[in-house]
Design an enzyme around this catalytic site. Structure first.
Site, PDB file in Angstrom:
ATOM      1  N   SER A   1       7.839  -5.800   1.209  1.00  0.00           N
ATOM      2  CA  SER A   1       6.941  -5.403   1.666  1.00  0.00           C
ATOM      3  C   SER A   1       7.228  -4.012   1.321  1.00  0.00           C
ATOM      4  O   SER A   1       5.826  -3.118   1.634  1.00  0.00           O
ATOM      5  CB  SER A   1       7.349  -5.477   3.665  1.00  0.00           C
ATOM      6  OG  SER A   1       8.455  -4.730   4.080  1.00  0.00           O
TER       7      SER A   1
ATOM      8  N   HIS B   1       4.308 -10.861  -1.646  1.00  0.00           N
ATOM      9  CA  HIS B   1       4.544 -10.547   0.003  1.00  0.00           C
ATOM     10  C   HIS B   1       3.304 -11.113   1.202  1.00  0.00           C
ATOM     11  O   HIS B   1       1.844 -11.097   0.272  1.00  0.00           O
ATOM     12  CB  HIS B   1       4.342  -9.117   0.101  1.00  0.00           C
ATOM     13  CG  HIS B   1       4.161  -7.907   0.812  1.00  0.00           C
ATOM     14  ND1 HIS B   1       3.637  -6.790   1.360  1.00  0.00           N
ATOM     15  CD2 HIS B   1       5.262  -8.989   2.001  1.00  0.00           C
ATOM     16  CE1 HIS B   1       3.437  -7.228   2.793  1.00  0.00           C
ATOM     17  NE2 HIS B   1       4.581  -7.391   3.007  1.00  0.00           N
TER      18      HIS B   1
ATOM     19  N   GLU C   1       0.185 -10.816  -1.756  1.00  0.00           N
ATOM     20  CA  GLU C   1       0.613  -9.951  -2.652  1.00  0.00           C
ATOM     21  C   GLU C   1       1.548  -9.686  -3.623  1.00  0.00           C
ATOM     22  O   GLU C   1       2.371  -9.790  -3.508  1.00  0.00           O
ATOM     23  CB  GLU C   1       1.116  -8.503  -1.924  1.00  0.00           C
ATOM     24  CG  GLU C   1      -0.092  -7.736  -0.972  1.00  0.00           C
ATOM     25  CD  GLU C   1       0.330  -6.309  -0.146  1.00  0.00           C
ATOM     26  OE1 GLU C   1      -0.368  -5.523  -0.451  1.00  0.00           O
ATOM     27  OE2 GLU C   1       0.962  -6.080  -0.026  1.00  0.00           O
TER      28      GLU C   1
ATOM     29  N   ASN D   1       0.625  -1.873   2.877  1.00  0.00           N
ATOM     30  CA  ASN D   1       1.768  -1.302   3.582  1.00  0.00           C
ATOM     31  C   ASN D   1       1.039   0.493   3.098  1.00  0.00           C
ATOM     32  O   ASN D   1       1.379   1.311   4.070  1.00  0.00           O
ATOM     33  CB  ASN D   1       3.298  -1.229   3.339  1.00  0.00           C
ATOM     34  CG  ASN D   1       3.308  -3.118   4.591  1.00  0.00           C
ATOM     35  OD1 ASN D   1       2.408  -3.467   5.028  1.00  0.00           O
ATOM     36  ND2 ASN D   1       4.051  -3.295   3.706  1.00  0.00           N
TER      37      ASN D   1
END
Length: 283
Positions: free
Chosen positions: A119, A140, A152, A190
């Site tokens: 992440s 991800h 992602e 994130n």
């Protein structure tokens, strides 16, 4: 690059979710973890998840059986040797991931692609630890994997266009929506999400409101489906802290400093749902 057989390293929350997503789409997938007990827990989680879909009339029993038949479980990386794509979904620890990638690089066939579900950790750094940097990419997924549509796809500096194209195709084939992301601390989601959660922990630590009130404020005031502190419990306080540390160290920007209360809760062993206690008590 043609991707047929999939390997998943890790049978925890993310690993078994990724395995389920591929199996439901009819892909042969090998789920690996270091201990047989962990693998069996992961398999039981998948089975229970599919049972819930049956109860909601979103899957039939024969469809569940077909998905489960696509899954093979192993407790050795060597069993992933003939996979076309191996997705690492281990703990968010850079040294551990580097070791896993070095081992996979030695074990899997030369044309295979190695992906990380990290992440926040640099894909360029992970790729540099292998002899196939052009075939390393970030993949991800988001929790819960079977429900969340986004993936992602993170290109490291060395990732080839062919690698990206092959992984993009397989992500779409299992019903996910991939977005192309440049390698950067925290990537896209994130980079925005974890600082928001961290700020909620600051607010709690400063006594601005209770955890329940902070979460209710974000749900009702910003129309979020879940409050930031409950979300932190879901993803894990250890994961939240790891991402904030990567953001802070990668940018040297003080706005990413982890909230002191978050650090202290980790010291107390409060990890969220997986430990039974976080900002809320789950015992």
């Amino acid at each position: 690059m043609s991707i047929g057989k999939i390997g998943v390293v890790g049978a925890g929350t993310m690993g078994n979710g990724i395995t389920q997503a591929f199996a439901v789409a009819g892909r042969k997938v090998v789920m690996m973890d270091v201990a047989e007990a962990q693998v069996q827990r992961g398999l039981a989680t998948i089975s229970a998840s599919l049972d819930r879909l049956i109860k909601k009339d979103r899957m039939s029993a024969p469809q569940k059986d077909a998905a489960m038949a696509c899954i093979t479980t192993v407790s050795s990386l060597d069993a992933l040797a003939d996979c076309d794509l191996v997705i690492e979904a281990a703990t968010e620890n850079v040294d551990l991931k580097l070791r896993i990638f070095a081992d996979l690089d030695r074990i899997v066939k030369p044309e295979a692609i190695l992906a990380s579900n990290t992440s926040s950790i640099s894909i360029t750094r992970l790729a540099a630890g292998t002899q196939r940097p052009g075939q390393v990419i970030g993949m991800h997924f988001f929790n819960p994997v079977p429900v969340m549509a986004l993936v992602e796809l993170i290109n490291g500096l060395q990732t080839s266009a062919a690698t990206y194209s092959a992984v993009e195709d397989v992500a779409k084939a299992i019903g996910k929506t991939p977005i192309k992301v440049k390698n950067s601390p925290g990537f896209v989601v994130n980079r925005m999400l974890c600082p928001m959660i961290n700020e909620a922990v600051f607010a709690l630590g400063e006594g601005l409101a209770t955890a329940a009130e902070i979460d209710e404020a974000m749900k009702l005031g910003c129309n979020h489906p879940i409050g930031p502190l409950a979300l932190c419990d879901l993803i894990g306080l250890d994961v939240e802290l790891a991402v904030m540390q990567v953001l802070y160290e990668g940018t040297k920007d003080p706005k990413y400093r982890p909230a002191p209360l978050l650090v202290e809760m980790l010291e107390a062993g409060y990890l969220g749902r997986k430990s039974g206690k976080g900002f809320y008590d789950y015992k």
